[in-house]
Design a protein around this motif. Structure first.
Motif, PDB file in Angstrom:
ATOM      1  N   ASP B 237       0.829  -1.060  -0.054  1.00  0.00           N
ATOM      2  CA  ASP B 237       0.005  -0.124  -0.082  1.00  0.00           C
ATOM      3  C   ASP B 237       0.973   1.124   0.027  1.00  0.00           C
ATOM      4  O   ASP B 237       1.901   1.248   0.698  1.00  0.00           O
ATOM      5  N   PRO B 238       0.672   2.303  -0.721  1.00  0.00           N
ATOM      6  CA  PRO B 238       1.259   3.567  -0.942  1.00  0.00           C
ATOM      7  C   PRO B 238       1.684   4.289   0.591  1.00  0.00           C
ATOM      8  O   PRO B 238       2.308   4.848   1.002  1.00  0.00           O
ATOM      9  N   ASP B 239       0.345   3.756   1.637  1.00  0.00           N
ATOM     10  CA  ASP B 239       0.656   4.314   2.976  1.00  0.00           C
ATOM     11  C   ASP B 239       1.498   3.510   3.933  1.00  0.00           C
ATOM     12  O   ASP B 239       1.417   3.812   5.170  1.00  0.00           O
ATOM     13  N   TYR B 240       2.245   2.533   3.225  1.00  0.00           N
ATOM     14  CA  TYR B 240       2.924   1.395   4.106  1.00  0.00           C
ATOM     15  C   TYR B 240       3.774   2.131   5.050  1.00  0.00           C
ATOM     16  O   TYR B 240       3.743   1.799   6.260  1.00  0.00           O
ATOM     17  N   PHE B 241       4.535   3.034   4.467  1.00  0.00           N
ATOM     18  CA  PHE B 241       5.657   3.633   5.425  1.00  0.00           C
ATOM     19  C   PHE B 241       5.122   4.370   6.556  1.00  0.00           C
ATOM     20  O   PHE B 241       5.754   4.554   7.834  1.00  0.00           O
ATOM     21  N   GLN B 242       3.991   5.207   6.413  1.00  0.00           N
ATOM     22  CA  GLN B 242       3.390   5.812   7.389  1.00  0.00           C
ATOM     23  C   GLN B 242       2.828   4.789   8.475  1.00  0.00           C
ATOM     24  O   GLN B 242       3.224   5.164   9.591  1.00  0.00           O
ATOM     25  N   ALA B 243       2.200   3.710   8.032  1.00  0.00           N
ATOM     26  CA  ALA B 243       1.711   2.831   8.944  1.00  0.00           C
ATOM     27  C   ALA B 243       2.934   2.327   9.871  1.00  0.00           C
ATOM     28  O   ALA B 243       2.719   2.227  11.047  1.00  0.00           O
ATOM     29  N   TRP B 244       3.995   2.144   9.201  1.00  0.00           N
ATOM     30  CA  TRP B 244       5.211   1.191   9.830  1.00  0.00           C
ATOM     31  C   TRP B 244       5.773   2.194  10.628  1.00  0.00           C
ATOM     32  O   TRP B 244       6.132   1.953  11.786  1.00  0.00           O
ATOM     33  N   GLY B 245       5.847   3.495  10.477  1.00  0.00           N
ATOM     34  CA  GLY B 245       6.129   4.530  11.346  1.00  0.00           C
ATOM     35  C   GLY B 245       5.378   4.602  12.665  1.00  0.00           C
ATOM     36  O   GLY B 245       5.875   4.607  13.793  1.00  0.00           O
ATOM     37  N   ALA B 246       3.989   4.414  12.543  1.00  0.00           N
ATOM     38  CA  ALA B 246       3.238   4.517  13.663  1.00  0.00           C
ATOM     39  C   ALA B 246       3.420   3.349  14.404  1.00  0.00           C
ATOM     40  O   ALA B 246       3.394   3.528  15.765  1.00  0.00           O
ATOM     41  N   VAL B 247       3.662   2.261  14.010  1.00  0.00           N
ATOM     42  CA  VAL B 247       3.934   0.982  14.745  1.00  0.00           C
ATOM     43  C   VAL B 247       5.249   1.081  15.450  1.00  0.00           C
ATOM     44  O   VAL B 247       5.363   0.769  16.553  1.00  0.00           O
ATOM     45  N   GLY B 248       6.285   1.598  14.897  1.00  0.00           N
ATOM     46  CA  GLY B 248       7.459   1.892  15.398  1.00  0.00           C
ATOM     47  C   GLY B 248       7.381   2.780  16.657  1.00  0.00           C
ATOM     48  O   GLY B 248       7.784   2.480  17.563  1.00  0.00           O
ATOM     49  N   VAL B 249       6.719   4.025  16.562  1.00  0.00           N
ATOM     50  CA  VAL B 249       6.449   4.631  17.721  1.00  0.00           C
ATOM     51  C   VAL B 249       5.802   3.862  18.702  1.00  0.00           C
ATOM     52  O   VAL B 249       5.846   4.019  19.967  1.00  0.00           O
ATOM     53  N   GLY B 313      -2.173  10.745  17.444  1.00  0.00           N
ATOM     54  CA  GLY B 313      -0.806  11.385  16.682  1.00  0.00           C
ATOM     55  C   GLY B 313       0.390  11.299  17.359  1.00  0.00           C
ATOM     56  O   GLY B 313       0.235  10.743  18.696  1.00  0.00           O
ATOM     57  N   ILE B 314       1.265  11.255  16.773  1.00  0.00           N
ATOM     58  CA  ILE B 314       2.706  10.974  17.193  1.00  0.00           C
ATOM     59  C   ILE B 314       3.543  12.513  16.933  1.00  0.00           C
ATOM     60  O   ILE B 314       3.039  13.418  16.639  1.00  0.00           O
ATOM     61  N   GLU B 315       4.750  12.581  18.152  1.00  0.00           N
ATOM     62  CA  GLU B 315       5.480  13.732  18.077  1.00  0.00           C
ATOM     63  C   GLU B 315       6.592  13.728  17.261  1.00  0.00           C
ATOM     64  O   GLU B 315       7.119  12.627  17.046  1.00  0.00           O
ATOM     65  N   ALA B 316       7.170  14.895  16.909  1.00  0.00           N
ATOM     66  CA  ALA B 316       8.415  14.814  15.997  1.00  0.00           C
ATOM     67  C   ALA B 316       9.486  14.148  16.837  1.00  0.00           C
ATOM     68  O   ALA B 316      10.213  13.381  15.968  1.00  0.00           O
ATOM     69  N   ALA B 317       9.782  14.362  18.088  1.00  0.00           N
ATOM     70  CA  ALA B 317      10.906  13.730  18.803  1.00  0.00           C
ATOM     71  C   ALA B 317      10.873  12.197  18.627  1.00  0.00           C
ATOM     72  O   ALA B 317      11.679  11.548  18.463  1.00  0.00           O
ATOM     73  N   GLU B 318       9.499  11.751  18.574  1.00  0.00           N
ATOM     74  CA  GLU B 318       9.235  10.319  18.836  1.00  0.00           C
ATOM     75  C   GLU B 318       9.727   9.809  17.235  1.00  0.00           C
ATOM     76  O   GLU B 318      10.431   8.738  17.182  1.00  0.00           O
ATOM     77  N   LEU B 319       9.425  10.597  16.220  1.00  0.00           N
ATOM     78  CA  LEU B 319       9.638  10.219  15.015  1.00  0.00           C
ATOM     79  C   LEU B 319      11.333  10.310  14.660  1.00  0.00           C
ATOM     80  O   LEU B 319      11.648   9.406  13.971  1.00  0.00           O
ATOM     81  N   SER B 371       2.642  13.663   8.148  1.00  0.00           N
ATOM     82  CA  SER B 371       2.138  12.587   7.146  1.00  0.00           C
ATOM     83  C   SER B 371       1.660  11.432   7.783  1.00  0.00           C
ATOM     84  O   SER B 371       0.762  10.804   7.602  1.00  0.00           O
ATOM     85  N   ILE B 372       2.576  11.078   9.210  1.00  0.00           N
ATOM     86  CA  ILE B 372       1.879   9.910   9.860  1.00  0.00           C
ATOM     87  C   ILE B 372       0.746  10.184  10.640  1.00  0.00           C
ATOM     88  O   ILE B 372      -0.263   9.549  10.607  1.00  0.00           O
ATOM     89  N   ASN B 373       0.582  11.473  11.017  1.00  0.00           N
ATOM     90  CA  ASN B 373      -0.579  11.949  11.816  1.00  0.00           C
ATOM     91  C   ASN B 373      -1.908  11.781  10.723  1.00  0.00           C
ATOM     92  O   ASN B 373      -2.772  11.503  11.036  1.00  0.00           O
ATOM     93  N   ALA B 374      -1.610  12.169   9.631  1.00  0.00           N
ATOM     94  CA  ALA B 374      -2.666  12.258   8.507  1.00  0.00           C
ATOM     95  C   ALA B 374      -3.260  10.761   8.323  1.00  0.00           C
ATOM     96  O   ALA B 374      -4.295  10.519   8.308  1.00  0.00           O
ATOM     97  N   TYR B 375      -2.104   9.756   8.341  1.00  0.00           N
ATOM     98  CA  TYR B 375      -2.529   8.321   8.114  1.00  0.00           C
ATOM     99  C   TYR B 375      -3.344   7.950   9.223  1.00  0.00           C
ATOM    100  O   TYR B 375      -4.346   7.325   9.432  1.00  0.00           O
ATOM    101  N   ARG B 379      -6.791   6.073   9.759  1.00  0.00           N
ATOM    102  CA  ARG B 379      -6.803   4.791  10.244  1.00  0.00           C
ATOM    103  C   ARG B 379      -6.356   4.556  11.437  1.00  0.00           C
ATOM    104  O   ARG B 379      -5.327   3.915  11.735  1.00  0.00           O
ATOM    105  N   PRO B 380      -7.062   4.932  12.504  1.00  0.00           N
ATOM    106  CA  PRO B 380      -6.450   5.011  14.201  1.00  0.00           C
ATOM    107  C   PRO B 380      -6.718   3.381  14.411  1.00  0.00           C
ATOM    108  O   PRO B 380      -7.634   2.602  13.947  1.00  0.00           O
ATOM    109  N   PRO B 381      -5.804   3.093  15.281  1.00  0.00           N
ATOM    110  CA  PRO B 381      -6.031   1.702  15.809  1.00  0.00           C
ATOM    111  C   PRO B 381      -7.262   1.717  16.504  1.00  0.00           C
ATOM    112  O   PRO B 381      -8.068   2.609  17.281  1.00  0.00           O
ATOM    113  N   ARG B 382      -8.181   0.651  16.045  1.00  0.00           N
ATOM    114  CA  ARG B 382      -9.541   0.335  16.495  1.00  0.00           C
ATOM    115  C   ARG B 382     -10.051  -1.101  16.206  1.00  0.00           C
ATOM    116  O   ARG B 382      -9.507  -1.561  15.485  1.00  0.00           O
ATOM    117  N   ASP B 383     -11.132  -1.162  16.529  1.00  0.00           N
ATOM    118  CA  ASP B 383     -11.941  -2.792  16.293  1.00  0.00           C
ATOM    119  C   ASP B 383     -10.855  -3.662  16.554  1.00  0.00           C
ATOM    120  O   ASP B 383     -10.601  -4.556  15.812  1.00  0.00           O
TER     121      ASP B 383
END
Lengths: 401, 401
Positions: B237-249, B313-319, B371-375, B379-383
């Motif tokens: 998915d084009p959003d993969y790296f956004q999702a990956w960043g969120a999981v990393g944080v 959302g995540i913060e700049a320092a986390e990223l 970009s990660i927060n827009a993702y 698609r917030p974690p849910r369900d």
């Protein structure tokens, strides 16, 4: 402290292994787990960094790191891009010299210690090996790093500060660094970071007695977990490579005797192997198999028969295969700064010097079936320590297949 | 079959990853474990080699190898000194085209399958994650490779031969090779070894339904093991790296939110993390924590609160920290032929092309908190799918800390 380094200019990474002589053998008898607890606390802030900044700074440097506690040592190791190594070393120099050991984090750290202890209870394959070490080595040399509930419940901040004060010391400490590095620069950095670390005397260790030779731990597990240990020579012994070769033929890899006889021919288990474990002046071979309760007796019988057979010697084809695997492994070790930093620190601990991969390669070339069989004739596997964990105890039938 | 290769001339080793499209999704409903059983049998002799010679020849070539079975694929991978790669490939070309599937070894293989199944029963931390996948993905996409006792008991040689015949095929197979290699020579070798492999059509897979969203598995374990899964975008998915960043944080490393909140601040557990898992066109984030029964409810509550927070959302320092770790990891990946051979084969499977490390590095540089927060807003974690294993079930309190 001794600094040992191996430049690997073909890499972009650098790795370090810092060993301090704080081991479980130094724990007072009623303080099982004190060394791990001290390590957990030392990582909660040191020098100018509090707990949070410590972790964040290491992440910002891209350091993949870990800590480990064994009977003789506490170790900190990490790897990152070569340019970030000096700052990573600076952070761990603070950990071993100036940790905060913050009392307000004592309870959180204690809970983590409890959880680690319980995690082991839910991993019977790991637990049986921990118990095998405890039974095989005379106390305190087989102590588990996780300690025990009663002790962890009782440990306050004072014993932790005392343990740190006595055992985090430069005399006996070793720093191994491997990867892309500049030796004069590294020496200066380490001198600056660790040159002022004060030596101190630590009390000696009094040897106690080993545990029971045969022990069954009753637990309603799905498999019966079997550990068999026996005596071998330590790493620094001139016979070490002969012993290592014999263990390789016995239980390392898929063409090893244990794998062939226990898993491939009889389908008795999924996991089976043998590995070599060395302290400074004693060592053991530890064999493991996990199997169903109804096949457990047969599995133990076959393991003991394979061990007994090994005493009668190995064949040239077995050694040739082992040599090929080892040589290939050495070449791949040469591609990993992490593997080398750990190896050279360990070499220094055991030998007071470092063996290069070329030297190891030559020694391996020199092994012959005759040399290994002469060793096995002198020191055949025997006098087993056997620990089993599962629903029912087993019979120990030496020499019966 | 597609051959993808990445020369790494600074290494002395070479590694391969051979993926064939034989996955658990292709098992008939009453044949759980058939893919692993087929793989176990395929490794018991192929081409000119019987079971014993197969293993011995690989040892003689110094090949460190392993096999793996997942829902979509069976994989064989190995690494050795570069000069031995062609012969290693020849051996595995026989495995995927000409295995003996020897009936006289069927019972030994079956016993090994049983033991593997039981070994998982004794590892509740592993079992709860297997069950989380089974519940999260619609059947057959979450099937465990180990299968189940009844099916393994019943499988004969015919279903194994049929499974092999249908699914070990070049259309859909991928061979990734990385390390010291000569491309024209490698191409010729692979053409010679695998060029005559016959394509065949395989039946499609019919999607079923997912399991229960909340499940408790009662077992008298020392810890309660908690798995929480939720939906994310697949690797392609084009959003993969956004999702990956969120999981990393969320859950990768010691400064991640789960580690900080669950382990460091509250001492609720020893192990806690979150990881990303992708099939071709669906994916999940899987979080794990192991804790004592009395702290289990609090642990689950905190995990769900952390997940809910992440949606904000995540913060700049986390990223920044995550980027530093990833960049360092990429540099170290560049030093491992094994990591690269596996990565390029996986890239081809998911993307139909290979991302170079430079490309990944540029994409990572381009990630921003925005970009990660827009993702995450989309698609917030849910369900959540929540599977727990331990003595007592837990309440699911969404949004309660």
């Amino acid at each position: 402290m001794v600094l040992v380094a191996e430049p690997m200019p073909w890499l972009d990474s650098a790795a370090f292994t810092l060993l301090v002589p704080a081991g479980c053998v130094h724990e007072p008898a009623d303080c099982g787990g004190l060394t791990s607890f001290t390590c957990e606390m030392a990582l909660r802030g040191a020098g100018p960094r509090d707990s949070r900044r410590f972790i964040e700074d290491l992440d910002n440097l891209g350091v993949e790191w870990s800590d480990s506690v064994s009977t003789a040592r506490t170790g900190f190791s990490g790897a990152t891009v070569a340019g970030n190594l000096p700052t990573a070393l600076e952070i761990f120099a603070d950990v071993v010299q100036r940790p905060h050991l913050p009392e307000d984090q004592l309870e959180a750290a204690r809970l983590v210690m409890f959880q680690e202890l319980r995690a082991v209870e839910d991993e019977p394959a790991q637990k049986v090996m921990i118990e095998a070490q405890r039974h095989y080595y005379p106390d305190p040399w087989g102590r588990p790093s996780q300690g025990n509930e009663e002790a962890i419940e009782a440990i306050g901040i004072e014993p932790i500060r005392r343990h740190f004060g006595l055992h985090y010391r430069p005399n006996g400490a070793i720093l191994g660094v491997a990867g892309r590095l500049d030796w004069p620069e590294l020496k200066d950095t380490v001198e600056r970071l660790l040159g002022g670390w004060d030596s101190r005397q630590a009390p000696g260790v009094v040897d106690g007695v080993a545990g029971k030779k045969v022990e069954h731990l009753e637990q309603e597990t799905k498999q019966t977990h079997i550990a068999v240990a026996y005596d071998t020579v330590p790493y620094r012994d001139p016979d070490y490579f002969q012993a290592w070769g014999a263990v390789g033929v016995l239980g390392s890899g898929m063409s090893s005797r244990l794998f062939t006889e226990v898993r491939e021919r009889r389908g008795l288990c999924y996991h089976v192997d043998a590995s070599y474990h060395s302290l400074l002046d004693r060592a053991g071979v530890f064999c493991y198999a996990g199997t169903s309760a109804e096949r457990a007796q047969e599995t133990l019988d076959v393991m003991l028969a394979v061990l007994s057979d090994l005493g009668r010697g190995i064949e040239a084809a077995e050694l040739d295969r082992l040599k090929a695997r080892i040589k290939s492994g050495l070449i791949m070790q040469q591609e990993s700064s992490t593997a080398r930093s750990s190896m050279i620190a360990s070499d220094w601990y055991h030998l007071g010097r470092v063996r290069t991969l070329d030297e190891v390669s030559r020694i391996v070339d020199g092994l012959t079936p005759e040399s290994i069989n002469a060793y096995l004739a002198r020191r055949p596997p025997r006098d087993y320590t056997i620990v089993t964990l599962g629903p029912r105890p087993l019979e120990v039938n030496i020499g019966v297949r």
